[in-house]
Design an enzyme around this catalytic site. Structure first.
Site, PDB file in Angstrom:
ATOM      1  N   LYS A  66      10.960  13.689 -13.930  1.00  0.00           N
ATOM      2  CA  LYS A  66      10.924  14.192 -15.215  1.00  0.00           C
ATOM      3  C   LYS A  66      11.923  15.323 -15.368  1.00  0.00           C
ATOM      4  O   LYS A  66      12.867  14.978 -16.334  1.00  0.00           O
ATOM      5  CB  LYS A  66       9.743  15.077 -15.629  1.00  0.00           C
ATOM      6  CG  LYS A  66       8.382  14.261 -15.465  1.00  0.00           C
ATOM      7  CD  LYS A  66       7.072  14.787 -15.945  1.00  0.00           C
ATOM      8  CE  LYS A  66       6.744  16.068 -15.305  1.00  0.00           C
ATOM      9  NZ  LYS A  66       6.430  15.814 -13.866  1.00  0.00           N
TER      10      LYS A  66
ATOM     11  N   ARG B  38       0.035  19.046 -19.973  1.00  0.00           N
ATOM     12  CA  ARG B  38      -0.464  18.431 -18.814  1.00  0.00           C
ATOM     13  C   ARG B  38      -1.805  18.562 -19.095  1.00  0.00           C
ATOM     14  O   ARG B  38      -2.569  17.927 -18.033  1.00  0.00           O
ATOM     15  CB  ARG B  38      -0.002  19.384 -17.652  1.00  0.00           C
ATOM     16  CG  ARG B  38       1.142  19.320 -16.979  1.00  0.00           C
ATOM     17  CD  ARG B  38       1.461  20.400 -16.188  1.00  0.00           C
ATOM     18  NE  ARG B  38       2.133  20.266 -14.754  1.00  0.00           N
ATOM     19  CZ  ARG B  38       3.578  20.460 -14.849  1.00  0.00           C
ATOM     20  NH1 ARG B  38       4.101  20.759 -15.595  1.00  0.00           N
ATOM     21  NH2 ARG B  38       4.144  20.170 -13.524  1.00  0.00           N
TER      22      ARG B  38
ATOM     23  N   ARG C  57      13.339  18.157  -1.761  1.00  0.00           N
ATOM     24  CA  ARG C  57      14.191  18.477  -3.039  1.00  0.00           C
ATOM     25  C   ARG C  57      14.848  19.790  -2.836  1.00  0.00           C
ATOM     26  O   ARG C  57      14.172  20.805  -2.299  1.00  0.00           O
ATOM     27  CB  ARG C  57      13.241  18.445  -4.174  1.00  0.00           C
ATOM     28  CG  ARG C  57      13.818  19.058  -5.301  1.00  0.00           C
ATOM     29  CD  ARG C  57      12.988  18.753  -6.674  1.00  0.00           C
ATOM     30  NE  ARG C  57      11.779  19.392  -6.806  1.00  0.00           N
ATOM     31  CZ  ARG C  57      11.135  19.332  -7.658  1.00  0.00           C
ATOM     32  NH1 ARG C  57      11.248  18.446  -8.615  1.00  0.00           N
ATOM     33  NH2 ARG C  57       9.891  20.159  -7.901  1.00  0.00           N
TER      34      ARG C  57
ATOM     35  N   ARG D  41      11.915  24.868  -3.482  1.00  0.00           N
ATOM     36  CA  ARG D  41      10.940  25.612  -4.348  1.00  0.00           C
ATOM     37  C   ARG D  41       9.826  25.843  -3.578  1.00  0.00           C
ATOM     38  O   ARG D  41       9.584  25.106  -2.701  1.00  0.00           O
ATOM     39  CB  ARG D  41      10.489  24.624  -5.528  1.00  0.00           C
ATOM     40  CG  ARG D  41      11.440  24.814  -6.857  1.00  0.00           C
ATOM     41  CD  ARG D  41      10.914  23.914  -7.508  1.00  0.00           C
ATOM     42  NE  ARG D  41       9.581  23.597  -7.956  1.00  0.00           N
ATOM     43  CZ  ARG D  41       9.128  22.898  -9.083  1.00  0.00           C
ATOM     44  NH1 ARG D  41      10.111  22.394 -10.013  1.00  0.00           N
ATOM     45  NH2 ARG D  41       7.810  22.839  -9.129  1.00  0.00           N
TER      46      ARG D  41
ATOM     47  N   ARG E 229      -0.646  19.604  -6.037  1.00  0.00           N
ATOM     48  CA  ARG E 229      -0.251  19.392  -7.459  1.00  0.00           C
ATOM     49  C   ARG E 229      -0.537  17.954  -7.863  1.00  0.00           C
ATOM     50  O   ARG E 229      -0.873  17.577  -9.209  1.00  0.00           O
ATOM     51  CB  ARG E 229       1.171  19.751  -7.453  1.00  0.00           C
ATOM     52  CG  ARG E 229       1.412  21.044  -7.439  1.00  0.00           C
ATOM     53  CD  ARG E 229       2.950  21.403  -6.911  1.00  0.00           C
ATOM     54  NE  ARG E 229       3.997  20.976  -7.799  1.00  0.00           N
ATOM     55  CZ  ARG E 229       5.129  20.605  -7.303  1.00  0.00           C
ATOM     56  NH1 ARG E 229       5.795  21.161  -6.196  1.00  0.00           N
ATOM     57  NH2 ARG E 229       6.141  20.282  -8.127  1.00  0.00           N
TER      58      ARG E 229
HETATM   59  P1  AMP Z   1       7.013  21.831 -12.654  1.00  0.00           P
HETATM   60  O1  AMP Z   1       8.268  22.758 -12.619  1.00  0.00           O
HETATM   61  O2  AMP Z   1       6.953  21.339 -13.861  1.00  0.00           O
HETATM   62  O3  AMP Z   1       6.763  20.899 -11.612  1.00  0.00           O
HETATM   63  O4  AMP Z   1       5.902  23.269 -12.566  1.00  0.00           O
HETATM   64  C1  AMP Z   1       5.699  23.959 -11.918  1.00  0.00           C
HETATM   65  C2  AMP Z   1       4.605  24.708 -11.814  1.00  0.00           C
HETATM   66  O5  AMP Z   1       4.506  25.341 -13.115  1.00  0.00           O
HETATM   67  C3  AMP Z   1       3.010  23.632 -12.087  1.00  0.00           C
HETATM   68  O6  AMP Z   1       2.703  23.178 -10.745  1.00  0.00           O
HETATM   69  C4  AMP Z   1       2.286  24.548 -12.674  1.00  0.00           C
HETATM   70  O7  AMP Z   1       1.544  25.759 -11.992  1.00  0.00           O
HETATM   71  C5  AMP Z   1       3.252  25.350 -13.534  1.00  0.00           C
HETATM   72  N1  AMP Z   1       3.223  24.562 -14.814  1.00  0.00           N
HETATM   73  C6  AMP Z   1       4.160  24.140 -15.419  1.00  0.00           C
HETATM   74  N2  AMP Z   1       4.210  23.565 -16.593  1.00  0.00           N
HETATM   75  C7  AMP Z   1       2.806  23.727 -16.961  1.00  0.00           C
HETATM   76  C8  AMP Z   1       1.867  23.274 -17.676  1.00  0.00           C
HETATM   77  N3  AMP Z   1       2.190  22.637 -18.925  1.00  0.00           N
HETATM   78  N4  AMP Z   1       0.459  23.746 -17.834  1.00  0.00           N
HETATM   79  C9  AMP Z   1       0.120  24.626 -16.895  1.00  0.00           C
HETATM   80  N5  AMP Z   1       1.003  24.792 -15.626  1.00  0.00           N
HETATM   81  C10 AMP Z   1       2.197  24.512 -15.746  1.00  0.00           C
END
Ligand code: AMP
Length: 215
Positions: free
Chosen positions: A13, A88, A127, A160, A171
């Site tokens: 994404k 989400r 990554r 990360r 996740r």
């Molecule tokens: P990402 O970079 O999109 O993989 O997000 C990393 C982490 O941020 C996720 O594993 C969640 O802990 C938190 N996070 C990001 N977007 C959301 C969301 N829309 N709702 C809840 N937690 C989020």
């Protein structure tokens, strides 16, 4: 163009959103990036989110709603947007609908990047992310020209803290609990398209561009 990218962590994404944002000159709104920035700056939101993110869990919907509301009050979204990592959960999808309705906007496209667990785990545990511009690399599939250095901005690359196998599996589990209700939410809109995100990033990008050209 008002576009939402759905899909499991590691489906690409972020990579697709970045490339599309550049190509279409639109803001890329990544809720994960906004949260990580808050963690880095030590804001109240960052303090609340840090532990949750490290465990691979979801930040509560009410905190996310406030954050999204703030982001959507930035006038740059008048141009359109590419939303990555939100919604989400079903309440988040409802929240997004509300925010858009208030602004008189509609979603044009919802793209679901579908990917297999095996591919996701390989992608995420290898990554690397640029600390300056956020570009993504992979230790073997997409290595930078110089080890540890971003090709485009020379920023340093890091892994990360939530890209370790245990947290990635968590996740994925969290993601799977929510995804069917999200798909259901968008299914009847006629705007939802599913793409096979196990394919290479360039192929997927071309498919997204093709879909967006039809909007
Ligand atoms: P990402 O970079 O999109 O993989 O997000 C990393 C982490 O941020 C996720 O594993 C969640 O802990 C938190 N996070 C990001 N977007 C959301 C969301 N829309 N709702 C809840 N937690 C989020």
């Amino acid at each position: 163009m008002h576009l939402v990218l759905l899909g499991p962590p590691g489906a690409g994404k972020g990579t697709q959103a970045k490339r599309l944002a550049e190509k279409l000159d639109l803001p890329h709104i990544s809720t994960g990036d906004i949260l990580r920035n808050n963690v880095k700056l030590g804001t109240e939101l960052g303090k609340q989110a840090k532990g949750i993110m490290e465990k691979g869990l979801l930040v509560p919907d009410d905190l996310m709603a406030k954050m999204l509301d703030e982001r959507f009050s930035n006038p740059d979204i008048k141009k359109g947007f590419i939303l990555d990592g939100y919604p989400r959960t079903l309440p988040q999808a409802d929240c997004l609908d509300r925010i858009l309705k208030d602004k008189g906007l509609n979603l044009d496209l919802v793209i679901y990047l579908d990917s297999s667990d095996e591919v996701i785990i390989k992608r995420l545990t290898g990554r690397l992310v640029c600390s300056k511009c956020g570009a993504n690399y992979h230790v073997t599939n997409m290595p930078p020209k110089v080890q540890g250095v971003c090709d485009s901005c020379q920023g340093s690359l890091y892994q990360r803290s939530d890209d370790n196998e245990t947290t990635v599996r968590k996740r994925l589990e969290v993601y799977k609990q929510q995804v069917s209700s999200l798909i259901e939410h968008y299914k009847n809109s006629g705007k939802l398209h599913t793409l096979n995100a196990d394919l290479g990033a360039q192929i997927v990008l071309e498919q997204i561009i093709e879909l967006s050209a039809k909007v």
